[in-house]
Design a protein around this motif. Structure first.
Motif, short mmCIF file in Angstrom:
data_model
loop_
_atom_site.label_atom_id
_atom_site.label_comp_id
_atom_site.label_asym_id
_atom_site.label_seq_id
_atom_site.Cartn_x
_atom_site.Cartn_y
_atom_site.Cartn_z
N ASP A 130 44.56 33.13 39.76
CA ASP A 130 45.34 34.23 39.07
C ASP A 130 44.29 35.44 38.99
N GLU A 131 44.09 35.66 40.29
CA GLU A 131 43.13 36.65 40.37
C GLU A 131 43.64 38.18 40.49
N ARG A 132 42.71 39.02 40.21
CA ARG A 132 42.83 40.58 40.62
C ARG A 132 44.55 41.08 40.12
N ASN A 133 44.69 40.65 38.60
CA ASN A 133 45.83 41.32 37.96
C ASN A 133 45.54 42.79 37.58
N ILE A 134 46.30 43.66 37.62
CA ILE A 134 46.16 44.96 37.43
C ILE A 134 46.20 45.10 35.85
N THR A 135 45.07 45.65 35.28
CA THR A 135 45.12 46.15 33.63
C THR A 135 45.15 47.56 33.65
N VAL A 136 46.19 48.16 33.05
CA VAL A 136 46.03 49.52 33.05
C VAL A 136 45.56 49.88 32.05
N HIS A 137 44.61 51.09 31.96
CA HIS A 137 43.93 51.71 30.95
C HIS A 137 44.11 53.07 30.89
N GLN A 138 43.88 53.60 29.65
CA GLN A 138 44.05 55.20 29.31
C GLN A 138 42.88 55.48 28.67
N GLU A 139 42.11 56.07 29.36
CA GLU A 139 40.67 56.58 28.71
C GLU A 139 40.76 57.02 27.32
N GLU A 140 39.64 56.60 26.38
CA GLU A 140 39.60 56.82 25.21
C GLU A 140 38.21 57.18 24.86
N ILE A 141 37.87 58.13 23.63
CA ILE A 141 36.79 58.42 23.20
C ILE A 141 35.82 57.15 23.16
N GLY A 142 34.57 56.97 23.85
CA GLY A 142 33.74 56.01 23.61
C GLY A 142 33.54 55.31 24.96
N THR A 143 32.92 53.92 24.90
CA THR A 143 32.44 53.46 26.12
C THR A 143 33.12 52.22 26.54
N PHE A 144 33.50 52.33 27.88
CA PHE A 144 34.51 51.20 28.31
C PHE A 144 33.62 50.33 29.35
N ILE A 145 33.61 49.00 29.35
CA ILE A 145 32.86 48.28 30.27
C ILE A 145 33.81 47.44 30.90
N ASN A 146 33.56 47.16 32.25
CA ASN A 146 34.09 46.14 32.91
C ASN A 146 32.96 45.54 33.94
N GLU A 147 32.91 44.31 33.65
CA GLU A 147 31.41 43.51 34.08
C GLU A 147 31.83 42.11 34.33
N SER A 148 30.89 41.65 35.11
CA SER A 148 30.59 40.15 35.30
C SER A 148 29.37 39.97 35.07
N LYS A 149 29.03 38.59 34.45
CA LYS A 149 27.95 38.01 34.10
C LYS A 149 27.79 36.66 34.75
N SER A 150 28.97 36.13 35.44
CA SER A 150 28.97 34.91 35.86
C SER A 150 28.11 34.51 37.09
N GLY A 151 27.41 35.50 37.77
CA GLY A 151 26.69 35.32 38.95
C GLY A 151 27.59 35.89 40.12
N ALA A 152 28.83 35.63 40.18
CA ALA A 152 29.50 36.15 41.28
C ALA A 152 30.40 37.72 40.88
N SER A 153 30.90 38.30 41.78
CA SER A 153 31.57 39.57 41.62
C SER A 153 33.12 38.83 40.60
N SER A 154 33.40 37.74 40.51
CA SER A 154 34.36 36.99 39.68
C SER A 154 35.73 37.30 39.94
N ALA A 155 36.58 36.30 39.32
CA ALA A 155 37.93 36.67 39.20
C ALA A 155 38.37 37.29 37.92
N GLN A 156 37.39 37.19 36.84
CA GLN A 156 37.77 37.79 35.57
C GLN A 156 37.60 39.26 35.68
N SER A 157 36.76 39.80 36.32
CA SER A 157 36.76 41.14 36.42
C SER A 157 36.08 41.57 37.72
N HIS A 158 36.82 42.18 38.60
CA HIS A 158 36.41 42.66 39.78
C HIS A 158 35.88 43.93 39.74
N PRO A 159 34.91 44.16 40.46
CA PRO A 159 33.93 45.36 40.73
C PRO A 159 34.75 46.54 40.96
#
Ligand code: DGJ
Length: 703
Positions: free
Chosen positions: A177-206
């Motif tokens: 179930d890879e690469r579903n689009i999540t739509v975001h609206q910028e808000e004040i603060g920091t948003f992080i999209n990342e992978s820590k599993s060793g691969a670019s990953s299905a969870q969060s694409h770069p």
């Protein structure tokens, strides 16, 4: 075009522009966006002293700027702040980077910075693919005089915008179930999209698509490991975007004279989502994707027999595959070792299981007689403790002594940062491949990295070294076996990224072959990557992953848009389905060149009624897919045709629907009014259509 003088640089592609200007020893972004933008960024220092560095392409800790920075380091004296100044621009032609770089970008603008004490210098490389509106960016840090420097973060691209209010898409998911689009609206603060599993990953694409009004930016990374994208919206309503390899557990020691270089990030610009996708696809086709020439039409044994494939069933599957028009028979998982009848055994033992599959001469003879090529599956980054090779290889497993290591799908991860392991694996795989002589190899990777047990090694560069090791091994095998076609896979699409495409011309897009799910996965992937880089197989109904039924026609129609193949049990398939697949391959062979090399357009993908169209450059020939995900009669409009040309339209024949034949219709009408598909969710088909989908393929030719 890249131009510069002492105080000014201009980076300009067909549609995008970035201007940099020196002011008080700092280099600021003067303009950014569409090439005709006349918005000059006001870079005067804000009076409130909370953020004195307005809009830049390089940031660090040590000024009154508390946003996320591109560079963080620790110094010999324990300090972790610094002051950098811009020094000069230069051009470099033969740029060396151990990470993959866009193949046609030969010239880079180098922006030089140095710290006040003249102990560290930073080089920022910027190159362009002018036609495809893409900028390549990476950084190098050089320790000139610090006795010891610990680099804790160095990302690959930074852009500061002097406004906010952007929207952005991230691509998130999971196995199947890879690469579903999540739509975001910028808000004040920091948003992080990342992978820590060793691969670019299905969870969060770069890749992140970032947009406002008619400016669309795709930030992406040519790297297959942990990555991080940061969007920082400041209290002053400005936006910083950072992308790079993840700094998670990063702690890289640089002695005097040593340097560290980052993977390359890319920024592609477009005036619309489709424009962005066109540029990104073309950029990846010409600069990134490994080109094996013609990719084979594959029968893959996995969804057909999984571990039950053996010498009594594969020859008849091969015979049926040949009847369908397949050219390569792939022995997926299960052909090796002695006990590979489940996921718990024998990963690491890349020797042919003659008892289970028959001898290699028997395999070769059978396939040769049928006129089929020979393909194999491997998973060389993992190791089964339950295997004959365990004693020999366990020293290479990423296991921390004293801990109970995490076994995933029956394996431990291997330490690809270790050259000794890579030499060992190269020799081992070289021996097997030279002996079995496959024409095609599917390189799979089915686990993540959790336990980091490295003896006497620098832990702080591990996630970089791992990816470097992966690229090194596949590269060595590519060089040794230039005629083998290597395809990428990682539990389906868990490592579908620009770095992997540098070594694999196509990647198994997802383990989910359900037609409806595939529509979303393939079209979201196509926002960034060419159809040519996606492998799609026709599979059985009910679907192996979703257990849902769908008609053979929908399964075929969706699989057509990429590197097509078949992956279902052909021994129990009925004649109707078999004949339809046979016809589908004939159709595919006829239009393959157009589908794989044409320009890909789409109508609103968020609308359940939408279309894909692949058009040749002259806009004379097109293949389109009409997609209905709701049972509603409506017209579906096409995109990408020439509004002034007239076309004949005919649908690919489907037994379950009436043919669509439209003579002499203008491109304008096809694109503005569209085509009505009368049969929607045919009664006769209802039973076969648990996924609520109706698709038609059109062949469109100008008159
Ligand atoms: C995961 C892959 O995505 C599948 O296609 C298949 O090759 C299995 N691994 C085999 O174990």
């Amino acid at each position: 075009m890249i131009k510069f003088d002492k105080d000014f640089a201009l980076i300009r592609t067909k549609e995008f522009l970035l201007e940099l200007k020196k002011n008080n020893n700092q280099l600021y972004i003067n303009k950014i966006g569409h090439k005709d933008t006349n918005h000059i960024i006001d870079n005067k220092e804000p009076s409130n002293l909370i953020m004195t560095l307005p809009n830049m392409t390089f940031s660090y800790y040590g000024e009154c700027d508390y946003r996320e920075s591109l560079f963080y380091a620790h110094y010999e004296d324990g300090s972790f702040s610094d002051h950098f100044v811009f020094t000069y621009f230069e051009k470099e032609n033969n740029v060396n980077n151990k990470w993959p770089l866009p193949k046609n970008i030969k010239e880079y603008l180098v922006i030089n910075y140095v710290n006040e004490r003249d102990t560290i210098s930073i080089k920022h490389y910027l190159g362009i693919d002018e036609v495809n509106n893409t900028v390549a960016s990476f950084y190098k840090v050089i320790n000139k005089k610090e006795k010891s420097l610990l680099v804790n973060r160095l990302m690959s691209l930074q852009l500061d915008f002097d406004d906010d209010g952007y929207s952005f898409y991230t691509f998130n998911g999971k196995w199947g179930d890879e690469r579903n689009i999540t739509v975001h609206q910028e808000e004040i603060g920091t948003f992080i999209n990342e992978s820590k599993s060793g691969a670019s990953s299905a969870q969060s694409h770069p890749g992140i698509i970032f947009f406002k009004n008619n400016d669309y930016y795709l930030f992406n990374l040519i790297f297959s490991g942990n990555h991080k994208e940061i969007i920082h919206n400041s209290h002053l309503h400005t936006t910083r975007v950072l992308i790079g390899a993840n700094d998670f557990m990063m702690n890289i020691h640089l002695g005097v004279g040593e340097e560290f270089i980052t993977p390359c990030a890319t920024l592609t610009y477009g005036k619309s989502l489709n424009d962005l996708s066109l540029s990104s696809q073309a950029f990846i086709n010409s600069n990134i994707r490994y080109d094996d020439g013609v990719f084979p039409l594959i029968f893959n044994s996995w969804e057909a027999e999984e571990f039950n494939l053996n010498k009594s069933n594969w020859p008849s599957l091969a015979k049926k595959a040949k009847e369908l028009g397949i050219d390569t028979f792939v022995f997926d998982d299960g052909w090796f070792g002695v006990n590979r009848n489940d996921t718990d055994h024998d990963i690491g033992d890349w020797t042919w299981n003659e008892k289970k599959m028959g001898s290699i001469p028997f395999v070769k003879k059978t396939l040769n007689e049928l006129g089929l090529k020979f393909g194999l599956w491997i998973e060389p980054e993992s190791l089964s403790p339950l295997s004959n090779v365990w004693d020999e290889m366990k020293k290479f497993a990423l296991i921390k002594e004293g801990d109970t290591p995490v076994l995933l799908r029956g394996t431990y991860a291997l330490d690809y940062s270790n050259k000794e392991l890579r030499d060992y694996l190269f020799n081992k795989l070289e021996r097997s491949l030279a002996t079995y002589k496959p024409d095609y190899v599917k390189w799979d990777y089915n686990r993540s990295i959790v336990d980091i047990g490295l003896k006497n090694k620098n832990y702080g560069s591990f996630y970089f070294d791992y990816v470097e090791g992966f690229y090194d091994l596949i590269n060595r095998l590519r060089k040794r076996f230039p005629n083998i076609i290597f395809e990428g896979c990682s539990s389906g699409g868990n490592r579908f990224d620009s770095g992997a495409l540098y070594y694999f011309g196509s990647i198994w897009t997802s383990d989910c072959t359900d037609a409806r799910k595939r529509i979303t996965i393939q079209e979201n992937t196509a926002l960034m990557y060419p159809l040519k880089s996606m492998t799609n197989h026709i599979s059985a109904s009910p679907n192996q992953q979703t257990n849902k039924k769908s008609s053979i026609h929908d399964r075929i129609n969706v699989a057509l848009f990429g590197q097509m193949g078949v992956e279902q049990n052909l021994s129990n398939i009925d004649e109707y389905e078999l004949n339809n697949i046979k016809e589908a391959f004939k159709f595919y062979n006829q239009y393959k060149d157009l589908i794989l090399n044409g320009e890909y357009y789409f109508s609103n993908i968020f609308n359940p009624l939408h279309t894909w169209t692949v058009v040749d450059k002259a806009k004379d020939h097109a293949i389109a897919l009409l997609i209905k995900l709701v049972d509603k009669k409506d017209k579906l409009t096409l995109v990408g045709l020439d509004e002034n040309k007239h076309y004949n339209v005919v649908s690919r024949h489907q037994d379950n629907a009436s043919d669509i034949v439209i003579n002499n219709i203008s491109g304008k009408e096809l694109m503005e009014e569209g085509i009505e598909v009368k049969d929607s969710y045919l009664e006769s088909d209802k039973e076969d259509n648990e996924i609520n989908i109706s698709t038609r393929v059109l062949v469109i030719n100008s008159i």
